[in-house]
Design a protein around this motif. Sequence first.
Motif, PDB file in Angstrom:
ATOM      1  N   GLY A  83      13.603  52.644  26.592  1.00 44.13           N
ATOM      2  CA  GLY A  83      13.659  51.414  25.620  1.00 44.13           C
ATOM      3  C   GLY A  83      13.918  50.564  26.880  1.00 44.13           C
ATOM      4  N   SER A 299      10.391  45.476  20.763  1.00 40.88           N
ATOM      5  CA  SER A 299       9.374  45.869  20.818  1.00 40.88           C
ATOM      6  C   SER A 299       8.083  46.178  21.343  1.00 40.88           C
ATOM      7  N   SER A 329      11.475  51.770  22.505  1.00 37.91           N
ATOM      8  CA  SER A 329      11.185  50.960  23.389  1.00 37.91           C
ATOM      9  C   SER A 329      11.790  49.919  22.460  1.00 37.91           C
ATOM     10  N   SER A 330      12.911  49.816  22.341  1.00 44.12           N
ATOM     11  CA  SER A 330      14.010  48.730  22.105  1.00 44.12           C
ATOM     12  C   SER A 330      15.084  48.722  22.590  1.00 44.12           C
TER      13      SER A 330
END
Length: 432
Positions: A83, A299, A329-330
């Motif tokens: 991420g 995200s 994803s973040s």
Amino acid sequence: MSTTDVQVWSAALVIPITAPSVMDGAVAVRDGRIEHVGSRDWVVATLSERGLSFTERHFDGVLMPGLVNAHTHLQYTGMSEVGARQYTGFPDWIRAFDEVYDRGGLDWGAHAAEGAAALLRAGTTCAADVVTDPQAASALHDAGLHGIAYWEVMGWSNEDWLERGPAAVEDALDAMPTPPAIGVSPHAPYSLEAQPLLDLPDLARRRGMRLHLHLGESHSEAEWAEARTGDLADLWRSGESSSFTAMRARGGGFSATQFVDQLGVLGPDCHIAHGVYMTADDRRRLRARSTAVALCPRSNRVIGLDAPPVAAYLTEGNLLAVGTDSLSSSPSLDVLEDVAVLFDLARAQGYRSSDLGRRLLHAATLGGAWAMGLATGPDRVGQLQAGAVADMVVVDVPVSDIVGTIDDVARGGAGRQIETVVAGRVRYSARG
Ligand SMILES: [Zn+2]
């Protein structure tokens, strides 16, 4: 009654969400629930009149309902190296995700527990946690957080599903600890063939469980009107409907949202994550089914997708919530970071109204509660209201006027959460 039975949290500004904000406000809590909300003077006088003594914690900042993270995967907390980078789209990101996933050595249970602790530090008291591996199923339960642990179902073909799918899902659900509630998450229209997507909602609903799925996250789910050669309902009845992907290949240029709506997946007991690639018709369908959408703009950005149409959602009146998605994803599990991004996106997309900050804080609290069926009833959260569960956060921003301060929380509150209260218990405090 002992003197410690009632606790008062007072702050320069209290934002109840379900009532007008109050300067110099206070919330009285007893037995984990909210007893009174109002100006500090009135709350204190009311407690005295009732002969109730209390202890008080005062803050110069803002007191509001605990944040609701309406889409996350706590088990991927150990995948933050994925991420932390920037991708050019889904295939690029999935390659990086699979590389770390396939390397192995990830302890889903321990990582999910770390994620739950990170939620508390970020003022989050309630979450929609998508669970893919059983070792991660108890994260919300163990941390005493509210929300729903959604058992994720993906990768089933129609054949395999008919043979042993429902029993496998029922067994997995039976093994999950409660509280909080358990739900079912059919991963996405493109990762499941049609039969499991048809059966899973019925299976969940027969058990009184809620649904949550990724929808309109990938560009491949967008409506492709120029490729439409027939009606979705006709194609569906034709039997050429083994999967979303197969139906698209046969010339149905309809969107993933139209597809799952045809299957009866949507409804007030279902909320979706992302909602990026949504036409006006897709958004209308969500409203028609009272299906909330959890926006996860950071995200989307990390994966290299487009931004969600937040201004359109706000203008058209969709039910909105906010999620961080996972650390794969973040960059963080702080929903206020996503609120800040949504604020700028809405302005850039032309949303001009002065209610923007207020509406986004609503989405990050009561909106998330609504998305999980927790906005009303005896266990309601996402609001500071008498009788509600005392889930609260103190955000340390300087208090000026009401609208200006609400905007400051929305745009700059991230990282300033200094006290998190779950059911009347301080679960994180920067004061120690
Ligand atoms: Zn997700």
